[in-house]
Design a protein around this motif. Sequence first.
Motif, PDB file in Angstrom:
ATOM      1  N   GLY A   1       1.012  11.856  11.687  1.00  0.00           N
ATOM      2  CA  GLY A   1      -0.221  12.632  11.658  1.00  0.00           C
ATOM      3  C   GLY A   1      -0.814  12.890  13.030  1.00  0.00           C
ATOM      4  O   GLY A   1      -1.425  13.944  13.265  1.00  0.00           O
ATOM      5  N   ILE A   2      -0.660  11.948  13.954  1.00  0.00           N
ATOM      6  CA  ILE A   2      -1.265  12.110  15.289  1.00  0.00           C
ATOM      7  C   ILE A   2      -0.224  12.411  16.360  1.00  0.00           C
ATOM      8  O   ILE A   2      -0.574  12.611  17.527  1.00  0.00           O
ATOM      9  CB  ILE A   2      -2.070  10.849  15.674  1.00  0.00           C
ATOM     10  N   GLY A   3       1.048  12.418  15.974  1.00  0.00           N
ATOM     11  CA  GLY A   3       2.089  12.812  16.904  1.00  0.00           C
ATOM     12  C   GLY A   3       2.518  11.761  17.896  1.00  0.00           C
ATOM     13  O   GLY A   3       3.153  12.089  18.902  1.00  0.00           O
ATOM     14  N   ILE A   4       2.179  10.503  17.647  1.00  0.00           N
ATOM     15  CA  ILE A   4       2.659   9.424  18.508  1.00  0.00           C
ATOM     16  C   ILE A   4       3.264   8.338  17.632  1.00  0.00           C
ATOM     17  O   ILE A   4       2.982   8.251  16.440  1.00  0.00           O
ATOM     18  CB  ILE A   4       1.534   8.821  19.382  1.00  0.00           C
ATOM     19  N   GLU A   5       4.097   7.515  18.221  1.00  0.00           N
ATOM     20  CA  GLU A   5       4.746   6.433  17.478  1.00  0.00           C
ATOM     21  C   GLU A   5       3.844   5.202  17.468  1.00  0.00           C
ATOM     22  O   GLU A   5       3.507   4.661  18.520  1.00  0.00           O
ATOM     23  CB  GLU A   5       6.096   6.088  18.113  1.00  0.00           C
ATOM     24  N   VAL A   6       3.447   4.801  16.284  1.00  0.00           N
ATOM     25  CA  VAL A   6       2.620   3.604  16.132  1.00  0.00           C
ATOM     26  C   VAL A   6       3.556   2.411  15.968  1.00  0.00           C
ATOM     27  O   VAL A   6       4.473   2.456  15.140  1.00  0.00           O
ATOM     28  CB  VAL A   6       1.690   3.718  14.910  1.00  0.00           C
ATOM     29  N   PRO A   7       3.370   1.347  16.740  1.00  0.00           N
ATOM     30  CA  PRO A   7       4.269   0.189  16.640  1.00  0.00           C
ATOM     31  C   PRO A   7       4.331  -0.360  15.216  1.00  0.00           C
ATOM     32  O   PRO A   7       3.304  -0.530  14.561  1.00  0.00           O
ATOM     33  CB  PRO A   7       3.639  -0.832  17.592  1.00  0.00           C
TER      34      PRO A   7
ATOM     35  N   ALA B   1      -6.506   2.781   8.142  1.00  0.00           N
ATOM     36  CA  ALA B   1      -7.228   2.509   6.892  1.00  0.00           C
ATOM     37  C   ALA B   1      -7.082   3.673   5.919  1.00  0.00           C
ATOM     38  O   ALA B   1      -6.878   3.476   4.713  1.00  0.00           O
ATOM     39  CB  ALA B   1      -8.699   2.234   7.193  1.00  0.00           C
ATOM     40  N   ASP B   2      -7.169   4.914   6.439  1.00  0.00           N
ATOM     41  CA  ASP B   2      -7.008   6.088   5.577  1.00  0.00           C
ATOM     42  C   ASP B   2      -5.585   6.170   5.020  1.00  0.00           C
ATOM     43  O   ASP B   2      -5.382   6.490   3.845  1.00  0.00           O
ATOM     44  CB  ASP B   2      -7.327   7.367   6.362  1.00  0.00           C
ATOM     45  N   ALA B   3      -4.598   5.897   5.877  1.00  0.00           N
ATOM     46  CA  ALA B   3      -3.205   5.949   5.424  1.00  0.00           C
ATOM     47  C   ALA B   3      -2.927   4.872   4.389  1.00  0.00           C
ATOM     48  O   ALA B   3      -2.213   5.105   3.406  1.00  0.00           O
ATOM     49  CB  ALA B   3      -2.266   5.794   6.617  1.00  0.00           C
ATOM     50  N   ALA B   4      -3.485   3.677   4.598  1.00  0.00           N
ATOM     51  CA  ALA B   4      -3.287   2.590   3.631  1.00  0.00           C
ATOM     52  C   ALA B   4      -3.890   2.948   2.282  1.00  0.00           C
ATOM     53  O   ALA B   4      -3.340   2.612   1.229  1.00  0.00           O
ATOM     54  CB  ALA B   4      -3.901   1.303   4.164  1.00  0.00           C
ATOM     55  N   ALA B   5      -5.020   3.654   2.306  1.00  0.00           N
ATOM     56  CA  ALA B   5      -5.701   4.016   1.063  1.00  0.00           C
ATOM     57  C   ALA B   5      -4.906   5.031   0.254  1.00  0.00           C
ATOM     58  O   ALA B   5      -5.063   5.123  -0.971  1.00  0.00           O
ATOM     59  CB  ALA B   5      -7.094   4.553   1.363  1.00  0.00           C
ATOM     60  N   THR B   6      -4.057   5.816   0.932  1.00  0.00           N
ATOM     61  CA  THR B   6      -3.291   6.858   0.240  1.00  0.00           C
ATOM     62  C   THR B   6      -1.792   6.587   0.230  1.00  0.00           C
ATOM     63  O   THR B   6      -1.017   7.458  -0.161  1.00  0.00           O
ATOM     64  CB  THR B   6      -3.539   8.227   0.915  1.00  0.00           C
ATOM     65  N   VAL B   7      -1.381   5.379   0.648  1.00  0.00           N
ATOM     66  CA  VAL B   7       0.048   5.100   0.774  1.00  0.00           C
ATOM     67  C   VAL B   7       0.771   5.211  -0.561  1.00  0.00           C
ATOM     68  O   VAL B   7       1.931   5.618  -0.627  1.00  0.00           O
ATOM     69  CB  VAL B   7       0.271   3.710   1.406  1.00  0.00           C
ATOM     70  N   ALA B   8       0.073   4.889  -1.663  1.00  0.00           N
ATOM     71  CA  ALA B   8       0.722   4.923  -2.974  1.00  0.00           C
ATOM     72  C   ALA B   8       1.085   6.340  -3.407  1.00  0.00           C
ATOM     73  O   ALA B   8       1.898   6.517  -4.322  1.00  0.00           O
ATOM     74  CB  ALA B   8      -0.175   4.274  -4.021  1.00  0.00           C
TER      75      ALA B   8
ATOM     76  N   LEU C   1       2.168   3.024   8.545  1.00  0.00           N
ATOM     77  CA  LEU C   1       2.108   3.257   9.987  1.00  0.00           C
ATOM     78  C   LEU C   1       2.907   4.501  10.392  1.00  0.00           C
ATOM     79  O   LEU C   1       2.522   5.227  11.317  1.00  0.00           O
ATOM     80  CB  LEU C   1       2.629   2.030  10.738  1.00  0.00           C
ATOM     81  N   GLN C   2       4.014   4.758   9.691  1.00  0.00           N
ATOM     82  CA  GLN C   2       4.777   5.985   9.954  1.00  0.00           C
ATOM     83  C   GLN C   2       3.943   7.222   9.609  1.00  0.00           C
ATOM     84  O   GLN C   2       4.006   8.242  10.307  1.00  0.00           O
ATOM     85  CB  GLN C   2       6.070   5.982   9.143  1.00  0.00           C
ATOM     86  N   GLU C   3       3.165   7.124   8.534  1.00  0.00           N
ATOM     87  CA  GLU C   3       2.307   8.237   8.151  1.00  0.00           C
ATOM     88  C   GLU C   3       1.245   8.498   9.214  1.00  0.00           C
ATOM     89  O   GLU C   3       0.951   9.648   9.549  1.00  0.00           O
ATOM     90  CB  GLU C   3       1.638   7.925   6.802  1.00  0.00           C
TER      91      GLU C   3
ATOM     92  N   LEU D   1       5.356 -12.964   0.076  1.00  0.00           N
ATOM     93  CA  LEU D   1       5.440 -11.548  -0.264  1.00  0.00           C
ATOM     94  C   LEU D   1       5.663 -10.788   1.036  1.00  0.00           C
ATOM     95  O   LEU D   1       4.853 -10.871   1.958  1.00  0.00           O
ATOM     96  CB  LEU D   1       4.141 -11.097  -0.936  1.00  0.00           C
ATOM     97  N   ASP D   2       6.768 -10.065   1.117  1.00  0.00           N
ATOM     98  CA  ASP D   2       7.129  -9.342   2.334  1.00  0.00           C
ATOM     99  C   ASP D   2       6.666  -7.894   2.214  1.00  0.00           C
ATOM    100  O   ASP D   2       7.323  -7.061   1.589  1.00  0.00           O
ATOM    101  CB  ASP D   2       8.641  -9.405   2.547  1.00  0.00           C
ATOM    102  N   LEU D   3       5.528  -7.597   2.827  1.00  0.00           N
ATOM    103  CA  LEU D   3       4.942  -6.262   2.752  1.00  0.00           C
ATOM    104  C   LEU D   3       5.436  -5.320   3.850  1.00  0.00           C
ATOM    105  O   LEU D   3       4.907  -4.210   3.994  1.00  0.00           O
ATOM    106  CB  LEU D   3       3.415  -6.357   2.841  1.00  0.00           C
ATOM    107  N   THR D   4       6.419  -5.746   4.615  1.00  0.00           N
ATOM    108  CA  THR D   4       6.878  -4.957   5.758  1.00  0.00           C
ATOM    109  C   THR D   4       7.210  -3.508   5.397  1.00  0.00           C
ATOM    110  O   THR D   4       6.778  -2.580   6.101  1.00  0.00           O
ATOM    111  CB  THR D   4       8.107  -5.620   6.415  1.00  0.00           C
TER     112      THR D   4
END
Length: 290
Positions: free
Chosen positions: A142-148, A80-87, A136-138, A126-129
Motif C-alpha cells: 500500500g505504501i510502496g516500501i518493504e515492511v520488515p 492496525a488498519d491492515a490487521a483489521a481487514t486481513v481476514a 505486513l505485506q499488505e 500458536l504460530d501467527l507468523t
Amino acid sequence: MRTVGAALLVLIALILAGVALPGAWIERNLVQADGFVELAGPLGADPDFQAQLTDALATEATAAAELPPALAGIIEPLIADAAATVAALPGYPAAWDDTLRRSHDLSVPTEVNVSTGVESPQPLRLDLTPVVSLALQEVGSGIGIEVPEPAETLIEIGPAEQQVALGQLAAISGLWPFLLTAAGMSALLALVLARRRGTTLALLGVGIAVLGGIYWLASDAAPGGAEQLRAQNADAESPIAALFREGLVARAVEDAQPLSLAVVGVGVVLCVVGVAARLLAGGRTRTQQD
C-alpha cells in the motif's frame, strides 16, 4: 457361571470401548495435522473470532515489525488498519491454514513415551507468523516500501506441562484400533457365552448408551473449564491465546456432541433389539411348553 462370565465380558467390552471411542476422535482431530486444521479451520472464518483476533493481531504485527522510531508513528496506524481487514484478503485462508499447521507441528509431539512423557517439553504455541506476514505485506504494497517481516511470531497458549499431557494422550489414543477390536471381541464372546443372548445384548446396548451420555456431558462441561482457565490466567497470558483456546474448545464440542448422540443412538438400537430378541425367545419357549 456362564451368566457371570458374560456379564464380565460385557463390562470389559464397555471399558475398552469407553477408551477407544474418544481415542479415535483425539487421533483424528488433534494428533493428525489434517484433522486439526479441519477442526480449527472454521475459527478463522467466524466473525466474532475474527473481530477479536484482528484486535490482538494489530499489536502482534506492530511489535513484530520492529520499525525504526522515525517510521513507527506513520506505519503503525497502517498496520492496525491492515490487521483489521486481513481476514478479507485473498491470501488469508491459506495463511490461516499455514498458521494451524505450524502451530500443530510446534505443539503436538511426535515421539512420546507413555511412561516417561516427552523429552525436553516445550510450551504449547500458536504460530501467527503467516497471518502477521500477510498483514505486513499488505501494508508494504500500500505504501510502496518493504515492511520488515518477522522470522516468527509465537504466542504461548499453554505451559510445557500441557505438552507432556498432550503427548501421553496422543500415545494412548493411538491404541484405539486395538482397543476397539478387543472390545468387539469381548462383546461377541459375551453373546456366545450368555444363556440369554437377548438380555446380554440389551445390557450391552444400555452400557453403550450410557457411554454416549457420559461423552456428551463431558463435552458440554468443556467450555466452562476453558472459561475458568482464562479467568485464572487473565494476567499472565495473551488475550489471543485465550481466544484461540476457547474457540478450539467450542469447535471440539460442536464436532463431538453429535457423535456422542450417535453413540447413544447405537446403544438404544442394540437395547431394543436385545429386548425384542428376549421377548421372542420367551414366546417360543411358552409355545413349546404348551
